[in-house]
Design a protein around this motif. Structure first.
Motif, PDB file in Angstrom:
ATOM      1  N   MET A  66       0.879  -1.193  -0.073  1.00 25.35           N
ATOM      2  CA  MET A  66      -0.178  -0.103  -0.100  1.00 25.35           C
ATOM      3  C   MET A  66       0.882   1.196  -0.089  1.00 25.35           C
ATOM      4  O   MET A  66       0.527   2.054  -0.829  1.00 25.35           O
ATOM      5  CB  MET A  66      -1.011  -0.036   1.314  1.00 25.35           C
ATOM      6  N   LYS A  67       1.815   1.262   0.801  1.00 23.04           N
ATOM      7  CA  LYS A  67       2.971   2.469   1.010  1.00 23.04           C
ATOM      8  C   LYS A  67       3.468   2.567  -0.528  1.00 23.04           C
ATOM      9  O   LYS A  67       3.770   3.701  -1.014  1.00 23.04           O
ATOM     10  CB  LYS A  67       3.847   2.290   1.895  1.00 23.04           C
ATOM     11  N   ARG A  68       3.930   1.509  -1.036  1.00 30.03           N
ATOM     12  CA  ARG A  68       4.726   1.519  -2.360  1.00 30.03           C
ATOM     13  C   ARG A  68       3.627   2.095  -3.371  1.00 30.03           C
ATOM     14  O   ARG A  68       4.280   2.932  -4.240  1.00 30.03           O
ATOM     15  CB  ARG A  68       5.089   0.066  -2.745  1.00 30.03           C
ATOM     16  N   THR A  69       2.480   1.736  -3.314  1.00 29.29           N
ATOM     17  CA  THR A  69       1.528   2.172  -4.242  1.00 29.29           C
ATOM     18  C   THR A  69       1.458   3.722  -4.142  1.00 29.29           C
ATOM     19  O   THR A  69       1.368   4.535  -5.146  1.00 29.29           O
ATOM     20  CB  THR A  69       0.105   1.436  -4.279  1.00 29.29           C
ATOM     21  N   ARG A  70       1.162   4.016  -2.935  1.00 20.66           N
ATOM     22  CA  ARG A  70       0.931   5.514  -2.620  1.00 20.66           C
ATOM     23  C   ARG A  70       2.265   6.396  -3.231  1.00 20.66           C
ATOM     24  O   ARG A  70       2.378   7.463  -3.587  1.00 20.66           O
ATOM     25  CB  ARG A  70       0.680   5.723  -1.119  1.00 20.66           C
ATOM     26  N   ARG A  71       3.498   5.704  -2.717  1.00 19.24           N
ATOM     27  CA  ARG A  71       4.534   6.411  -3.304  1.00 19.24           C
ATOM     28  C   ARG A  71       4.707   6.675  -4.832  1.00 19.24           C
ATOM     29  O   ARG A  71       5.118   7.686  -5.314  1.00 19.24           O
ATOM     30  CB  ARG A  71       6.051   5.728  -3.003  1.00 19.24           C
ATOM     31  N   GLN A  72       4.456   5.614  -5.680  1.00 18.65           N
ATOM     32  CA  GLN A  72       4.341   5.693  -6.943  1.00 18.65           C
ATOM     33  C   GLN A  72       3.284   6.596  -7.473  1.00 18.65           C
ATOM     34  O   GLN A  72       3.617   7.481  -8.371  1.00 18.65           O
ATOM     35  CB  GLN A  72       3.786   4.164  -7.614  1.00 18.65           C
ATOM     36  N   HIS A  73       2.166   6.760  -6.655  1.00 20.27           N
ATOM     37  CA  HIS A  73       1.243   7.675  -7.135  1.00 20.27           C
ATOM     38  C   HIS A  73       1.597   9.171  -7.193  1.00 20.27           C
ATOM     39  O   HIS A  73       1.572  10.179  -7.776  1.00 20.27           O
ATOM     40  CB  HIS A  73      -0.240   7.445  -6.428  1.00 20.27           C
ATOM     41  N   VAL A  74       2.499   9.517  -5.866  1.00 16.83           N
ATOM     42  CA  VAL A  74       2.824  10.820  -5.606  1.00 16.83           C
ATOM     43  C   VAL A  74       3.992  11.019  -6.321  1.00 16.83           C
ATOM     44  O   VAL A  74       3.915  12.085  -7.048  1.00 16.83           O
ATOM     45  CB  VAL A  74       3.596  10.661  -4.225  1.00 16.83           C
ATOM     46  N   ILE A  75       4.757  10.033  -7.088  1.00 15.86           N
ATOM     47  CA  ILE A  75       5.960  10.532  -8.032  1.00 15.86           C
ATOM     48  C   ILE A  75       5.344  10.682  -9.366  1.00 15.86           C
ATOM     49  O   ILE A  75       5.865  11.566 -10.075  1.00 15.86           O
ATOM     50  CB  ILE A  75       6.753   9.234  -8.142  1.00 15.86           C
ATOM     51  N   THR A  76       4.042   9.863  -9.617  1.00 11.55           N
ATOM     52  CA  THR A  76       3.383  10.335 -11.103  1.00 11.55           C
ATOM     53  C   THR A  76       2.845  11.433 -10.829  1.00 11.55           C
ATOM     54  O   THR A  76       2.853  12.335 -12.013  1.00 11.55           O
ATOM     55  CB  THR A  76       2.469   9.201 -11.090  1.00 11.55           C
ATOM     56  N   TYR A  77       2.186  11.946  -9.884  1.00 11.17           N
ATOM     57  CA  TYR A  77       1.631  13.254  -9.831  1.00 11.17           C
ATOM     58  C   TYR A  77       2.484  14.364  -9.902  1.00 11.17           C
ATOM     59  O   TYR A  77       2.345  15.514 -10.525  1.00 11.17           O
ATOM     60  CB  TYR A  77       0.665  13.595  -8.672  1.00 11.17           C
ATOM     61  N   ILE A  78       3.884  14.250  -9.312  1.00 15.02           N
ATOM     62  CA  ILE A  78       4.916  15.201  -9.358  1.00 15.02           C
ATOM     63  C   ILE A  78       5.402  15.047 -10.675  1.00 15.02           C
ATOM     64  O   ILE A  78       5.604  16.373 -11.117  1.00 15.02           O
ATOM     65  CB  ILE A  78       6.075  14.782  -8.403  1.00 15.02           C
ATOM     66  N   GLY A  79       5.563  14.094 -11.368  1.00 16.05           N
ATOM     67  CA  GLY A  79       5.996  14.040 -12.803  1.00 16.05           C
ATOM     68  C   GLY A  79       4.955  14.718 -13.646  1.00 16.05           C
ATOM     69  O   GLY A  79       5.487  15.701 -14.693  1.00 16.05           O
ATOM     70  N   LEU A  80       3.800  14.496 -13.322  1.00 17.52           N
ATOM     71  CA  LEU A  80       2.620  15.280 -14.518  1.00 17.52           C
ATOM     72  C   LEU A  80       2.667  16.738 -13.994  1.00 17.52           C
ATOM     73  O   LEU A  80       2.745  17.412 -14.982  1.00 17.52           O
ATOM     74  CB  LEU A  80       1.247  14.577 -13.987  1.00 17.52           C
ATOM     75  N   ALA A  81       2.837  17.000 -12.877  1.00 17.08           N
ATOM     76  CA  ALA A  81       2.760  18.598 -12.609  1.00 17.08           C
ATOM     77  C   ALA A  81       3.871  19.397 -13.055  1.00 17.08           C
ATOM     78  O   ALA A  81       4.032  20.279 -13.646  1.00 17.08           O
ATOM     79  CB  ALA A  81       2.876  18.679 -11.008  1.00 17.08           C
ATOM     80  N   ALA A  82       5.119  18.525 -13.190  1.00 16.07           N
ATOM     81  CA  ALA A  82       6.436  19.211 -13.625  1.00 16.07           C
ATOM     82  C   ALA A  82       6.096  19.412 -15.210  1.00 16.07           C
ATOM     83  O   ALA A  82       6.530  20.287 -15.954  1.00 16.07           O
ATOM     84  CB  ALA A  82       7.537  18.419 -13.322  1.00 16.07           C
ATOM     85  N   GLY A  83       5.437  18.197 -15.857  1.00 16.81           N
ATOM     86  CA  GLY A  83       5.331  18.530 -17.154  1.00 16.81           C
ATOM     87  C   GLY A  83       4.306  19.570 -17.572  1.00 16.81           C
ATOM     88  O   GLY A  83       4.560  20.234 -18.492  1.00 16.81           O
ATOM     89  N   LEU A  84       3.258  19.479 -16.909  1.00 12.67           N
ATOM     90  CA  LEU A  84       2.260  20.627 -17.039  1.00 12.67           C
ATOM     91  C   LEU A  84       2.854  22.082 -16.885  1.00 12.67           C
ATOM     92  O   LEU A  84       2.677  22.998 -17.654  1.00 12.67           O
ATOM     93  CB  LEU A  84       1.113  20.337 -15.981  1.00 12.67           C
ATOM     94  N   LEU A  85       3.876  22.391 -15.785  1.00 17.12           N
ATOM     95  CA  LEU A  85       4.458  23.383 -15.946  1.00 17.12           C
ATOM     96  C   LEU A  85       5.173  23.814 -16.990  1.00 17.12           C
ATOM     97  O   LEU A  85       5.380  25.151 -17.208  1.00 17.12           O
ATOM     98  CB  LEU A  85       5.296  23.502 -14.609  1.00 17.12           C
ATOM     99  N   LEU A  86       6.134  22.962 -17.587  1.00 19.44           N
ATOM    100  CA  LEU A  86       6.869  23.042 -18.566  1.00 19.44           C
ATOM    101  C   LEU A  86       6.064  23.405 -19.699  1.00 19.44           C
ATOM    102  O   LEU A  86       6.642  24.379 -20.663  1.00 19.44           O
ATOM    103  CB  LEU A  86       7.720  21.975 -18.876  1.00 19.44           C
TER     104      LEU A  86
END
Length: 273
Positions: A1-21
């Motif tokens: 569960m923690k690993r899945t949540r960590r993957q979601h957080v990393i995904t959202y951070i990557g998407l947010a960075a791409g959106l900002l660019l």
């Protein structure tokens, strides 16, 4: 569960960075259109304007016939979109559902045109337009863009997935090909047509080189041509350029907001993945 949540957080951070660019330059241009030029040239630059002003838009209206250029761009873009929707869907229907000798060879030639740079075709197109007496006319600007291979490919891929039984049933009832096309095929092609319309509008609205070559009087200048003429005639005024860029971008963003559902659906179902 923690690993899945960590993957979601990393995904959202990557998407947010791409959106900002992606959104960052548009956001900066939009905010800079309300800054005086001295603030735009400041180093280091500022994101939010310290002095809000509409003077850039007022000055742009004084120096450039922006209303006329906007209407010219709208006329050209809408005419090219209408031509591509009609002719692209008709040709796509022929390739998808009709049987004739050499169909695959002709379709391969159409696809091969997608690999030819537009600049290569510009000289023969201009010679043809000049011989037809269409230089410095709306028709000369519009005519070469009324159909393109991408539109034919997109519509062919979408129509090929439509059930053949609909067409067979219409033929049994005595319907001709034009009636089948306009009464049955076109109403089912709205997602693909929205996608094609948005792509075509984007290309026609932002096209600079061909209108600059064909249009030789100010009353036929489109927005990109008018803004470029201003840039060369009076030097670089960044405040006017960013204000003009906002005027150019705004219709495309509005159009995408209204058509995004059809655009995504058309991309997903038309073989462009």
């Amino acid at each position: 569960m923690k690993r899945t949540r960590r993957q979601h957080v990393i995904t959202y951070i990557g998407l947010a960075a791409g959106l900002l660019l992606v959104v960052g330059p548009f956001l900066w241009a939009g905010l800079s259109s309300f800054k005086p030029e001295s603030e735009i040239r400041r180093d280091p630059p500022t994101l939010l304007p310290e002095t809000w002003t509409l003077g850039n838009y007022a000055e742009l209206l004084e120096r450039v016939h922006i209303g006329q250029a906007f209407m010219n761009s709208m006329i050209v873009a809408l005419a090219i979109v209408a031509g591509n929707l009609l002719f692209g869907s008709m040709v796509g229907y022929g390739f998808a559902k009709l049987q004739f000798r050499g169909k695959n060879v002709v379709f391969a030639l159409v696809l091969a045109q997608m690999a030819v740079p537009a600049i290569v075709l510009m000289m023969p197109q201009f010679v043809l337009i000049a011989k037809l007496g269409m230089v410095n006319t709306f028709l000369g600007i519009i005519l070469p863009g009324l159909i393109n291979p991408l539109g034919v490919f997109l519509m062919r891929q979408f129509i090929a997935d439509l059930p053949d039984e609909l067409i067979h049933a219409a033929r049994v009832d005595g319907a001709g090909e034009f009636r089948i096309f306009f009464r049955i095929i076109l109403p089912l092609c709205r997602p693909a047509m929205a996608t094609l319309g948005l792509i075509t509008f984007l290309g026609a609205w932002n096209n600079f080189l061909w209108p600059a070559v064909v249009a030789q009087s100010e009353d036929l200048y489109t927005l990109p041509v008018a803004l470029n003429i201003l840039n060369f005639a009076e030097g670089t005024h960044y405040n006017l350029l960013v204000a003009g860029s906002v005027i150019v971008i705004a219709p495309i963003l509005i159009l995408f907001v209204f058509l995004q559902r059809f655009f995504i659906q058309g991309i997903a179902t038309s073989g462009i993945k």
